[in-house]
Design a protein around this motif. Sequence first.
Motif, mmCIF file in Angstrom:
data_model
loop_
_atom_site.group_PDB
_atom_site.id
_atom_site.type_symbol
_atom_site.label_atom_id
_atom_site.label_comp_id
_atom_site.label_asym_id
_atom_site.label_seq_id
_atom_site.Cartn_x
_atom_site.Cartn_y
_atom_site.Cartn_z
ATOM 1 N N ASP A 17 47.565 -27.286 26.334
ATOM 2 C CA ASP A 17 48.601 -26.966 27.330
ATOM 3 C C ASP A 17 49.997 -27.035 26.721
ATOM 4 O OD1 ASP A 17 46.684 -26.529 29.250
ATOM 5 O OD2 ASP A 17 46.937 -28.471 30.233
ATOM 6 N N ARG A 18 50.247 -28.045 25.912
ATOM 7 C CA ARG A 18 51.578 -28.194 25.305
ATOM 8 C C ARG A 18 51.876 -27.021 24.368
ATOM 9 N NH1 ARG A 18 53.875 -32.445 21.056
ATOM 10 N NH2 ARG A 18 56.064 -31.906 21.291
ATOM 11 N N VAL A 19 50.931 -26.688 23.523
ATOM 12 C CA VAL A 19 51.134 -25.583 22.582
ATOM 13 C C VAL A 19 51.208 -24.259 23.336
ATOM 14 C CG1 VAL A 19 50.061 -24.294 20.689
ATOM 15 C CG2 VAL A 19 50.179 -26.796 20.597
ATOM 16 N N ASN A 20 50.359 -24.081 24.319
ATOM 17 C CA ASN A 20 50.377 -22.813 25.058
ATOM 18 C C ASN A 20 51.610 -22.656 25.937
ATOM 19 O OD1 ASN A 20 48.208 -21.612 23.869
ATOM 20 N ND2 ASN A 20 46.770 -22.080 25.517
ATOM 21 N N SER A 21 52.313 -23.747 26.222
ATOM 22 C CA SER A 21 53.566 -23.611 26.961
ATOM 23 C C SER A 21 54.586 -22.818 26.141
ATOM 24 C CB SER A 21 54.135 -24.983 27.341
ATOM 25 O OG SER A 21 54.632 -25.671 26.203
ATOM 26 N N ILE A 22 54.515 -22.940 24.815
ATOM 27 C CA ILE A 22 55.367 -22.146 23.915
ATOM 28 C C ILE A 22 54.752 -20.769 23.709
ATOM 29 C CG2 ILE A 22 56.327 -21.976 21.581
ATOM 30 C CD1 ILE A 22 57.628 -24.179 23.259
ATOM 31 N N ARG A 23 53.465 -20.751 23.436
ATOM 32 C CA ARG A 23 52.796 -19.482 23.154
ATOM 33 C C ARG A 23 52.881 -18.518 24.333
ATOM 34 N NH1 ARG A 23 47.167 -19.789 22.013
ATOM 35 N NH2 ARG A 23 47.406 -17.793 20.964
ATOM 36 N N HIS A 84 55.411 -20.515 13.443
ATOM 37 C CA HIS A 84 54.191 -21.307 13.524
ATOM 38 C C HIS A 84 54.464 -22.791 13.316
ATOM 39 C CE1 HIS A 84 54.701 -20.124 9.270
ATOM 40 N NE2 HIS A 84 54.341 -21.366 9.043
ATOM 41 N N LEU A 85 53.438 -23.587 13.652
ATOM 42 C CA LEU A 85 53.435 -25.005 13.320
ATOM 43 C C LEU A 85 52.886 -25.163 11.920
ATOM 44 C CD1 LEU A 85 52.022 -26.608 16.607
ATOM 45 C CD2 LEU A 85 54.356 -26.808 15.702
ATOM 46 N N LYS A 86 53.526 -26.042 11.153
ATOM 47 C CA LYS A 86 53.080 -26.343 9.799
ATOM 48 C C LYS A 86 52.394 -27.702 9.771
ATOM 49 C CE LYS A 86 56.106 -25.547 6.535
ATOM 50 N NZ LYS A 86 57.384 -25.438 5.791
ATOM 51 N N LEU A 87 51.429 -27.827 8.899
ATOM 52 C CA LEU A 87 50.704 -29.079 8.709
ATOM 53 C C LEU A 87 51.477 -29.994 7.768
ATOM 54 C CD1 LEU A 87 47.232 -27.454 8.064
ATOM 55 C CD2 LEU A 87 47.802 -28.852 10.055
ATOM 56 N N SER A 88 51.251 -31.309 7.909
ATOM 57 C CA SER A 88 51.776 -32.237 6.914
ATOM 58 C C SER A 88 51.159 -31.875 5.568
ATOM 59 C CB SER A 88 51.421 -33.677 7.292
ATOM 60 O OG SER A 88 50.020 -33.891 7.145
ATOM 61 N N GLY A 144 57.221 -35.308 21.044
ATOM 62 C CA GLY A 144 55.943 -36.010 21.058
ATOM 63 C C GLY A 144 55.097 -35.565 19.891
ATOM 64 N N SER A 145 54.302 -36.489 19.377
ATOM 65 C CA SER A 145 53.509 -36.153 18.204
ATOM 66 C C SER A 145 52.455 -35.110 18.550
ATOM 67 C CB SER A 145 52.840 -37.399 17.637
ATOM 68 O OG SER A 145 51.897 -37.899 18.560
ATOM 69 N N LEU A 146 52.152 -34.320 17.579
ATOM 70 C CA LEU A 146 51.110 -33.315 17.717
ATOM 71 C C LEU A 146 50.069 -33.638 16.653
ATOM 72 C CD1 LEU A 146 50.383 -30.990 19.500
ATOM 73 C CD2 LEU A 146 51.644 -29.482 18.018
ATOM 74 N N VAL A 147 49.217 -34.590 17.007
ATOM 75 C CA VAL A 147 48.189 -35.083 16.098
ATOM 76 C C VAL A 147 46.845 -34.948 16.790
ATOM 77 C CG1 VAL A 147 47.341 -37.084 14.802
ATOM 78 C CG2 VAL A 147 49.801 -36.738 15.075
ATOM 79 N N THR A 148 45.892 -34.407 16.085
ATOM 80 C CA THR A 148 44.539 -34.271 16.595
ATOM 81 C C THR A 148 43.587 -34.611 15.451
ATOM 82 O OG1 THR A 148 43.058 -32.810 17.850
ATOM 83 C CG2 THR A 148 44.376 -31.781 16.108
ATOM 84 N N THR A 149 42.336 -34.258 15.578
ATOM 85 C CA THR A 149 41.358 -34.543 14.525
ATOM 86 C C THR A 149 40.580 -33.274 14.213
ATOM 87 O OG1 THR A 149 41.119 -36.798 15.346
ATOM 88 C CG2 THR A 149 39.404 -36.006 13.870
ATOM 89 N N CYS A 150 40.349 -33.054 12.932
ATOM 90 C CA CYS A 150 39.462 -31.966 12.511
ATOM 91 C C CYS A 150 38.079 -32.569 12.305
ATOM 92 C CB CYS A 150 39.960 -31.306 11.228
ATOM 93 S SG CYS A 150 38.891 -29.948 10.683
ATOM 94 N N GLU A 151 37.216 -32.345 13.270
ATOM 95 C CA GLU A 151 35.837 -32.821 13.188
ATOM 96 C C GLU A 151 34.862 -31.673 12.992
ATOM 97 O OE1 GLU A 151 35.438 -34.906 16.896
ATOM 98 O OE2 GLU A 151 36.244 -36.758 16.011
ATOM 99 N N HIS A 152 35.336 -30.460 13.266
ATOM 100 C CA HIS A 152 34.463 -29.298 13.125
ATOM 101 C C HIS A 152 35.310 -28.030 12.992
ATOM 102 C CE1 HIS A 152 35.085 -29.860 17.471
ATOM 103 N NE2 HIS A 152 35.242 -28.554 17.478
ATOM 104 N N ILE A 153 34.650 -27.012 12.515
ATOM 105 C CA ILE A 153 35.223 -25.674 12.493
ATOM 106 C C ILE A 153 34.329 -24.807 13.378
ATOM 107 C CG2 ILE A 153 36.370 -25.938 10.276
ATOM 108 C CD1 ILE A 153 34.075 -24.468 8.938
#
Length: 182
Positions: A17-23, A84-88, A144-153
């Motif tokens: 929802d947060r990302v799609n508010s921009i998109r 776009h958003l860039k990764l650390s 606010g931080s935009l942190v998630t987890t990559c557990e799958h593709i």
Amino acid sequence: MDVTTALAFVLSDAHVDRVNSIRAQFDKAVRRWPPHINFIFPFVSPDHFEDVVAALNAAPLGGAFPVIFDDVGFFPQKANVTFHLKLSAECEDKFQTIYAAIRTALPHVVVRRPEFKPHLTLGQCPRSEWPVMERKLREWLSEGSLVTTCEHIVLLNRSPSTDDKMIPVHTVPTFKNGLSIP
């Protein structure tokens, strides 16, 4: 190469929802694509998905890890930019590791671009508007931080029966036997 399929990391529901508010304001593809980072697009025909899943399940994809988006960037086009958003830096390295494992596991799959630049597209704007947009996006990101987890593709597929939306049809874990990367 099939433009109705992709191999990607899809952003967790907690941040959609947060990302799609921009998109929703700036990305012409917001209705077609979930927030994502493409590994390969276009990809293979859905007829080959089972073979792809088997190959990727056998690949050393590197484990689960935190995904941190910490900056914004852009790709220039003629009169516009795609921002776009860039990764650390650490996360980008881990995405590069996954990409290398994918390319090793799927050497027959044709890629459109030789270099992998992981990013999450937020939208497009005229090049002249980018400096103001960049400032606003950095402010938005700092809220606010935009942190998630990559557990799958995921393997995505688009079809007329889903209003041309790219939907996940197969999930491949990035970790095997419960192993993950801190």
